[in-house]
Design a protein around this motif. Structure first.
Motif, PDB file in Angstrom:
ATOM      1  N   ALA A 198      -5.345  -4.913   9.703  1.00  0.00           N
ATOM      2  CA  ALA A 198      -4.340  -3.492   8.703  1.00  0.00           C
ATOM      3  C   ALA A 198      -3.402  -2.969   8.814  1.00  0.00           C
ATOM      4  O   ALA A 198      -2.539  -2.373   8.049  1.00  0.00           O
ATOM      5  N   ALA A 199      -2.525  -2.475  10.017  1.00  0.00           N
ATOM      6  CA  ALA A 199      -2.047  -2.040  10.678  1.00  0.00           C
ATOM      7  C   ALA A 199      -0.209  -3.265  11.403  1.00  0.00           C
ATOM      8  O   ALA A 199      -0.544  -4.415  11.060  1.00  0.00           O
ATOM      9  N   GLY A 200       0.811  -2.333  10.362  1.00  0.00           N
ATOM     10  CA  GLY A 200       2.135  -3.439  11.378  1.00  0.00           C
ATOM     11  C   GLY A 200       2.826  -3.503  10.156  1.00  0.00           C
ATOM     12  O   GLY A 200       4.231  -4.156  10.252  1.00  0.00           O
ATOM     13  N   GLY A 201       1.689  -3.741   8.277  1.00  0.00           N
ATOM     14  CA  GLY A 201       3.114  -3.917   7.609  1.00  0.00           C
ATOM     15  C   GLY A 201       3.302  -2.877   6.599  1.00  0.00           C
ATOM     16  O   GLY A 201       3.439  -1.893   7.202  1.00  0.00           O
ATOM     17  N   SER A 202       3.790  -3.007   5.544  1.00  0.00           N
ATOM     18  CA  SER A 202       4.696  -1.993   4.908  1.00  0.00           C
ATOM     19  C   SER A 202       3.828  -0.882   3.963  1.00  0.00           C
ATOM     20  O   SER A 202       3.815   0.432   4.177  1.00  0.00           O
ATOM     21  N   ARG A 203       2.288  -1.254   4.128  1.00  0.00           N
ATOM     22  CA  ARG A 203       1.740  -0.323   3.545  1.00  0.00           C
ATOM     23  C   ARG A 203       1.066   1.079   4.333  1.00  0.00           C
ATOM     24  O   ARG A 203       1.256   1.528   4.458  1.00  0.00           O
ATOM     25  N   GLN A 204       1.026  -0.096   5.611  1.00  0.00           N
ATOM     26  CA  GLN A 204       0.770   0.904   6.623  1.00  0.00           C
ATOM     27  C   GLN A 204       1.848   2.207   7.243  1.00  0.00           C
ATOM     28  O   GLN A 204       2.201   3.233   7.214  1.00  0.00           O
ATOM     29  N   ARG A 205       3.219   1.507   7.577  1.00  0.00           N
ATOM     30  CA  ARG A 205       4.379   1.613   7.884  1.00  0.00           C
ATOM     31  C   ARG A 205       4.706   2.898   6.951  1.00  0.00           C
ATOM     32  O   ARG A 205       5.121   4.069   7.675  1.00  0.00           O
ATOM     33  N   SER A 206       4.544   3.176   5.626  1.00  0.00           N
ATOM     34  CA  SER A 206       5.018   3.468   4.698  1.00  0.00           C
ATOM     35  C   SER A 206       4.720   5.208   4.890  1.00  0.00           C
ATOM     36  O   SER A 206       4.998   6.046   3.847  1.00  0.00           O
ATOM     37  N   THR A 207       3.483   4.901   5.259  1.00  0.00           N
ATOM     38  CA  THR A 207       2.225   6.404   5.829  1.00  0.00           C
ATOM     39  C   THR A 207       3.651   7.479   6.997  1.00  0.00           C
ATOM     40  O   THR A 207       3.101   8.175   6.597  1.00  0.00           O
ATOM     41  N   GLY A 208       4.176   6.380   8.101  1.00  0.00           N
ATOM     42  CA  GLY A 208       4.750   7.479   8.737  1.00  0.00           C
ATOM     43  C   GLY A 208       3.617   8.687   9.599  1.00  0.00           C
ATOM     44  O   GLY A 208       4.280   8.677  10.512  1.00  0.00           O
ATOM     45  N   LEU A 209       2.176   7.734   9.638  1.00  0.00           N
ATOM     46  CA  LEU A 209       1.229   7.965  10.582  1.00  0.00           C
ATOM     47  C   LEU A 209       1.594   6.850  11.150  1.00  0.00           C
ATOM     48  O   LEU A 209       1.295   5.450  10.722  1.00  0.00           O
ATOM     49  N   PRO A 210       0.804   7.040  13.212  1.00  0.00           N
ATOM     50  CA  PRO A 210       0.627   5.988  13.771  1.00  0.00           C
ATOM     51  C   PRO A 210      -0.687   5.211  13.091  1.00  0.00           C
ATOM     52  O   PRO A 210      -1.170   5.638  12.983  1.00  0.00           O
TER      53      PRO A 210
END
Length: 336
Positions: A198-210
């Motif tokens: 789920a993490a590491g791609g643009s969807r997760q990274r664009s949130t700005g949250l760890p």
């Protein structure tokens, strides 16, 4: 595939697994599991795991080198690497693999279709050859899922192993042994969450949250994946057979992605052929993702279980969801 008089023909086969082996008993010393628990649910007895500092690209280079040797060539016009565990998120792994094989300047790119990756890469490469863009292609499936598994998750750690397998394709006639035919590909993105990191791609990274730590690891919903894999791989194999005009009884070997021994048994039952027509090495290497199909091809070819002139269907199922299959009459080639 196209109806042209040019086809992509399998001309070489090479594989590589890292020397490090983790047995079920070794896993049982780390996790709440046992050899009996793992074997009864998956059919797996051991798996190969890379050493610290190794990567999917390292395995791909060795498998690619062996495939080129098997084909008796040191050249390919294009290098396609199927992987879901690239050496880095950017750039693609294939250009560096090509360079390390002395193929600087050729077309090189990655294909990401998880466990169906090798079939997708075969299809793309065959299209390049059929169109006349390339005369030869090096197609590699390489994955190191040990790098994305939760260390405390016995379900995924029991299943996955690391490895790489490759074939060389050359231009030839559709009537030749080794010519790829009847390609079938499919997907269902509405069920993409069944198999994911789920993490590491643009969807997760664009949130700005760890990200949550759990989201950085590979996950799958086992029961749902089992049902989808059986349904789609069965249908895809039958679709390819139909496209080739082969009755089920005509197929000598069905070489499928080695996801789980019980999945293979269920597909054999649905297709209506004996399990002896389904070569398998999952007990020795586990689920090696995009490397799975060439690894089992190599084992069956080396042991004599796979014979020149036999009608073969290759098939895979993986994240995306994605699935696919392709047929060929097995050629007389050696495994390196």
């Amino acid at each position: 595939m196209s109806g042209t008089d040019r086809a992509a023909v399998v001309a070489g086969l090479g594989v590589w697994v890292p020397p490090g082996v983790v047995t079920n008993d070794a896993l049982a010393q780390q996790l709440d599991t046992s050899d009996e628990w793992i074997r009864s649910r998956t059919g797996i007895g051991r798996r190969h795991i890379i050493a610290p500092g190794e990567s999917s690209g390292d395995l791909a280079v060795e498998a690619g080198r062996r495939a080129l040797k098997s084909a008796g060539t040191d050249h390919a016009d294009v290098v396609v690497v199927a992987t879901s565990t690239p050496d880095r998120p950017c750039p693609a792994t294939a250009p560096e693999v090509a360079s390390r094989l002395g193929l600087t300047g050729v077309g090189a790119f990655d294909v990401g279709a998880v466990c169906t990756g090798f079939v997708y890469a075969l299809g793309v490469s065959a299209g390049l050859i059929e169109s006349g863009f390339a005369s030869t292609a090096l197609v590699i499936g390489a994955d190191t899922f040990s790098t994305i598994l939760n260390p405390s998750d016995r379900a995924t750690r029991a299943v996955f192993g690391d490895g790489a397998g490759a074939v060389v394709l050359r231009g030839g006639a559709p009537s030749e042994h080794g010519a790829l035919k009847g390609l079938h590909l499919g997907s269902d993105g509405t069920r993409s969450r069944l198999i994911e990191v789920a993490a590491g791609g643009s969807r997760q990274r664009s949130t700005g949250l760890p990200p949550d730590e759990a989201d950085t690891y590979f996950t799958m919903e086992g029961r749902a994946v089992f049902a989808e894999a059986v349904r789609h791989m069965t249908a895809s194999v039958q679709e390819t057979a139909d496209r080739l005009g082969w009755a089920t009884a005509d197929i000598d070997k069905v070489v499928l992605h080695q996801a789980n021994a019980r999945i293979l048994a269920a597909i054999a039952e649905r297709i209506g052929v004996g399990s002896e027509r389904f070569p398998s090495n999952i007990d020795r290497v586990g689920n090696t993702v995009a490397a799975s199909i060439p690894l089992v091809l190599a084992d069956a070819n080396s042991s004599g279980e796979l014979q020149a002139g036999q009608k073969v269907v290759l098939g895979g199922f993986g994240g995306g969801l994605s699935w696919g299959s392709v047929g060929l009459v097995w050629p007389d080639i050696s495994t390196c």
